[in-house]
Motif scaffolding. Sequence first.
Motif, short mmCIF file in Angstrom:
data_model
loop_
_atom_site.label_atom_id
_atom_site.label_comp_id
_atom_site.label_asym_id
_atom_site.label_seq_id
_atom_site.Cartn_x
_atom_site.Cartn_y
_atom_site.Cartn_z
N THR A 72 13.13 27.03 -23.92
CA THR A 72 13.21 26.90 -25.30
C THR A 72 14.53 26.31 -25.79
O THR A 72 15.47 26.23 -25.13
CB THR A 72 13.09 28.46 -25.79
OG1 THR A 72 14.27 28.95 -25.29
CG2 THR A 72 11.78 29.01 -25.51
N LYS A 141 8.84 28.46 -22.91
CA LYS A 141 7.79 28.76 -24.10
C LYS A 141 6.68 28.14 -23.13
O LYS A 141 6.64 26.98 -22.74
CB LYS A 141 8.08 27.91 -25.29
CG LYS A 141 6.95 27.62 -26.19
CD LYS A 141 7.38 26.99 -27.32
CE LYS A 141 7.78 25.37 -27.16
NZ LYS A 141 7.81 24.84 -28.42
N ILE A 157 6.60 33.42 -25.50
CA ILE A 157 7.89 33.00 -24.97
C ILE A 157 8.07 34.04 -23.89
O ILE A 157 7.77 35.29 -23.95
CB ILE A 157 9.13 33.24 -25.93
CG1 ILE A 157 8.87 32.54 -27.09
CG2 ILE A 157 10.27 33.09 -25.29
CD1 ILE A 157 8.78 30.92 -26.87
#
Length: 168
Positions: A72, A141, A157
């Motif tokens: 992420t 992610k 996530i």
Amino acid sequence: MRKTTTLLLCLISLIAYSNKGFSQNIADCNAELSVEKNRSVKSIGENGTFFTLDLKNTSNTSKTYTITSNKTEQPCKKSNIVNSKRINISPDLDVTFLTPENLNSNLKEISVTVNSGSSQKLYVKVEVPNGTPYNTWTCLKINAKSEGCTSNGAETILSAYISNPSEE
């Protein structure tokens, strides 16, 4: 006058039909990607860890999804502040995907076909490369995107804590 009206009606019909087809494409790309039992936060030991995901095809047709992983861009919920310089660490991890039919897979990305209204179980294996700093967090992610769809796809996530094996 009559030709203009006919031409205008044809043009409006073409635009309306095109928009309907486009909106059906978006609606027909729906999927849900969830972590089994909401266990999206795990600690990673010396042998790595597994996350179990469920990919549900909520569209009206069978779809083939490409499953990928990326770190992420924003930091994890947990902070990785190191020393007074306040450097944010989010180490890279080794991520591979497996399916119940292929538990020996070592693929960084996979494609799975899911029938309309059905679900497919997936496993995400996360391992810590040598030299990775301990006591840090990384968030991944996981994305499931259907072929031919313009939407971003379904995503979830995963949060992974790299524990110190000498403290376990």
